[in-house]
Design an enzyme around this catalytic site. Structure first.
Site, PDB file in Angstrom:
ATOM      1  CD  GLU A 283      -2.591  -1.230   0.099  1.00  0.00           C
ATOM      2  OE1 GLU A 283      -3.360  -0.039  -0.274  1.00  0.00           O
ATOM      3  OE2 GLU A 283      -2.713  -2.107  -0.766  1.00  0.00           O
ATOM      4  CD1 TRP A 286      -1.162  -0.760  -3.936  1.00  0.00           C
ATOM      5  CD2 TRP A 286      -1.739   0.578  -5.948  1.00  0.00           C
ATOM      6  NE1 TRP A 286      -1.840  -1.487  -5.202  1.00  0.00           N
ATOM      7  CE2 TRP A 286      -2.258  -0.614  -6.135  1.00  0.00           C
ATOM      8  CE3 TRP A 286      -1.910   1.578  -6.631  1.00  0.00           C
ATOM      9  CZ2 TRP A 286      -2.698  -0.922  -7.418  1.00  0.00           C
ATOM     10  CZ3 TRP A 286      -2.500   1.254  -7.967  1.00  0.00           C
ATOM     11  CH2 TRP A 286      -2.825   0.134  -8.226  1.00  0.00           C
ATOM     12  CD1 TRP A 315     -18.211  12.067 -18.475  1.00  0.00           C
ATOM     13  CD2 TRP A 315     -18.826  10.139 -17.486  1.00  0.00           C
ATOM     14  NE1 TRP A 315     -17.071  11.350 -18.183  1.00  0.00           N
ATOM     15  CE2 TRP A 315     -17.328  10.137 -17.632  1.00  0.00           C
ATOM     16  CE3 TRP A 315     -19.128   8.990 -16.940  1.00  0.00           C
ATOM     17  CZ2 TRP A 315     -16.477   9.173 -16.963  1.00  0.00           C
ATOM     18  CZ3 TRP A 315     -18.323   7.736 -16.487  1.00  0.00           C
ATOM     19  CH2 TRP A 315     -16.927   8.008 -16.650  1.00  0.00           C
ATOM     20  CG  ASN A 350      -8.805   1.727  -0.241  1.00  0.00           C
ATOM     21  OD1 ASN A 350      -8.581   2.596  -0.643  1.00  0.00           O
ATOM     22  ND2 ASN A 350      -8.055   0.367  -0.670  1.00  0.00           N
ATOM     23  CD1 TRP A 368     -14.128  10.285 -14.597  1.00  0.00           C
ATOM     24  CD2 TRP A 368     -12.673  11.051 -13.244  1.00  0.00           C
ATOM     25  NE1 TRP A 368     -12.892  10.812 -15.287  1.00  0.00           N
ATOM     26  CE2 TRP A 368     -12.299  11.286 -14.375  1.00  0.00           C
ATOM     27  CE3 TRP A 368     -12.171  11.604 -11.975  1.00  0.00           C
ATOM     28  CZ2 TRP A 368     -10.935  12.018 -14.654  1.00  0.00           C
ATOM     29  CZ3 TRP A 368     -10.817  12.296 -12.185  1.00  0.00           C
ATOM     30  CH2 TRP A 368     -10.436  12.555 -13.291  1.00  0.00           C
ATOM     31  CD1 TRP A 391     -12.254   9.692  -6.321  1.00  0.00           C
ATOM     32  CD2 TRP A 391     -13.919   8.955  -7.768  1.00  0.00           C
ATOM     33  NE1 TRP A 391     -13.309   9.760  -5.614  1.00  0.00           N
ATOM     34  CE2 TRP A 391     -14.417   9.333  -6.296  1.00  0.00           C
ATOM     35  CE3 TRP A 391     -14.696   8.846  -8.728  1.00  0.00           C
ATOM     36  CZ2 TRP A 391     -15.559   9.315  -6.066  1.00  0.00           C
ATOM     37  CZ3 TRP A 391     -16.187   8.667  -8.449  1.00  0.00           C
ATOM     38  CH2 TRP A 391     -16.611   8.750  -7.005  1.00  0.00           C
TER      39      TRP A 391
END
Length: 484
Positions: A283, A286, A315, A350, A368, A391
């Site tokens: 993590e 990341w 969208w 998360n 988004w 996202w």
């Protein structure tokens, strides 16, 4: 005179700029520039502002006790920061500035403007990278390009960390420890307190959180000692205390990423904790990955998607659906529980960030960007790189290979990660009396939960719709590129 410029690194431990500044033997002072208008522009959540300001108060007291003056000035925004810093440097006779680098585009532009201005005064600016474990431009593919796939990046990241074999950063050589009796001053405490009090947040929102460096390191040690070994097993279950909860401390810099990494690496020697420690280190990788993506693709900071063809996605513009998502009224219990957790506490698990983001961008097919902003407006650990990366991963506009096939089923996720519905019951109390099966699909028992809405969209058909939408965007993009 040497100056330590604090930004998103509100700590003294594991702070190279502070250590390096104190190592020179010259007088050292510290500075923090308040930029409330920039917080507004960046949609910084009120709870996050509170955490930063409270941590800044602790930092000022800690520095003062060690004989270092901290000056807090109101610069307004990043443009004002350039003039404010230049004036302060001239007034104080500063010849060198020490700070940690920041990588988002606005911060980079601010620092470039500062460097140009300081050059006129003959002031040296020293930058360091304590905010990450591997600086963003350190790792490249064999072709010299940035890594855009995490698995490949993580493999190279592990090799780099093994080769570097970092040890703990040396502690600052405080002037008080060498016999000085002078106590430092905290200039601008009133500014910090006024800004904090102006937030007017309810105690119910702030009480669960403990700002500052002291609390962050205590939390790290407690996590490593009691929870790290089970991290892989429980991290995806929101009803369990399975995560570290350290994202806020890492994002605000009250905890050094290197200290988090070293604590987890030491746990690798314990067979009982090895698997959890390795997963948690992943993590941290990341976190570095999204920072290098953000830094090496600066257009992301202007709202651009990583995959340019997804700009052409059509969208849905459905404000009623978006509002239902924001308020946790979608009719899907785990989605709604997660959104209510965010609004009520300023934090979201998360696993649920992925689920809710994918629900907005896939099931509702709403842009988004709207969800990204809503998250930043509420998250205490709101961090541009991680939030944007998460996202775009969920919306399939980001760093993926075959992204649009990924559509989480909110029902399956609910059964799998909250099997007894304990998390749902906590945040959607109107479903608390349902049994372990019905709580995941309450529309099957509508008489038992008359106050809970029916699903606003069906899950069936979402994957096929999204695939078609992405294919159409890709085809349109290729036609544009070919000049057709």
């Amino acid at each position: 005179m040497r100056l330590v410029w604090f930004r998103n690194d509100l700590r003294c431990h594991g702070h190279t700029p502070l250590t390096q500044a104190l190592a020179g033997g010259d007088p050292v002072i510290a500075l923090y520039l308040l930029c409330p208008r920039q917080w507004d522009d960046h949609d910084v959540a009120p709870l996050r502002r509170w955490y930063v300001l409270e941590s800044l108060l602790e930092l000022g007291d800690t520095l003062a006790a060690k004989g270092i003056d901290l000056h807090v000035l109101d610069a307004g925004d990043f443009d004002g920061a350039v003039d404010t810093l230049a004036d302060f440097v001239a007034e104080q006779g500063v010849r060198e500035i020490f700070c940690n680098r920041e990588y988002p585009l606005n911060e980079l532009n601010r620092d470039r403007a500062v460097a140009r201005r300081l050059e006129q005064y003959g002031v040296r600016l020293h930058g360091f990278d304590d905010g990450v474990l591997v600086p963003p431009r350190t790792l490249s593919t064999g072709k010299g390009t940035p890594y855009t796939v995490f698995t490949a990046y993580k493999k190279r990241w592990d090799q780099w960390m093994d080769d570097a074999d970092p040890g703990a950063l040396p502690a600052p050589a405080w002037p008080a420890s060498s016999g000085a009796s002078k106590k430092g001053r905290f200039y601008g405490r009133d500014r910090v307190e006024a800004l904090r009090d102006g937030l007017d947040l309810p105690d119910t929102l702030t009480a669960p959180w403990q700002p500052g460096e002291t609390a962050a390191y205590r939390q790290l040690y407690d996590f490593v000692e009691h929870q790290l070994g089970d991290y892989k097993r429980y991290r995806d279950f929101p009803a369990e205390p399975g995560t570290s909860g350290l994202s806020t401390a890492l994002s605000a810099g009250t905890l050094a990423p290197l200290d988090a990494y070293l604590a987890a690496r030491r746990a690798l020697a314990d067979s009982g904790a090895r698997e959890g420690a390795a997963t948690w280190i992943g993590e941290l990788a990341w976190r570095d990955f999204y920072r290098q993506i953000m830094h090496r693709f600066p257009q992301l900071a202007t709202g651009a998607p990583f995959r340019p063809e997804t700009r052409l996605l059509q969208w849905h513009d459905n404000d009623a659906h978006f509002q239902a998502w924001c308020e946790g009224r979608t009719g899907y219990p785990l989605v709604d529980a997660a959104m209510r957790q965010l609004v009520r506490t300023g934090w979201m698990h998360n696993r649920l960030r992925m689920l809710t983001a994918m629900f907005l961008s896939k099931h509702l097919f709403i842009d988004w960007h709207r969800g990204e902003r809503f998250f930043m407006q509420h998250l205490i650990d709101g961090d541009f790189a991680s939030n944007n990366g998460g996202w775009q991963w969920s919306a399939s506009t980001g760093t993926d290979v075959a992204p649009y096939f990924r559509v989480f089923s909110p029902i399956r996720q609910s059964h799998r990660f909250d099997p007894q519905g304990r998390f749902i019951a906590r945040y959607v109390p109107e479903l608390a009396e349902l049994d372990d099966e019905s709580i995941h699909e309450p529309w099957k028992q509508p008489l038992l939960c008359p106050d809970y809405p029916a699903p606003i969209v069906a899950h069936k058909g979402v994957k096929e719709f999204v695939q078609q939408a992405f294919r159409q965007a890709g085809d349109a993009w290729r036609q544009q590129e070919n000049g057709q």
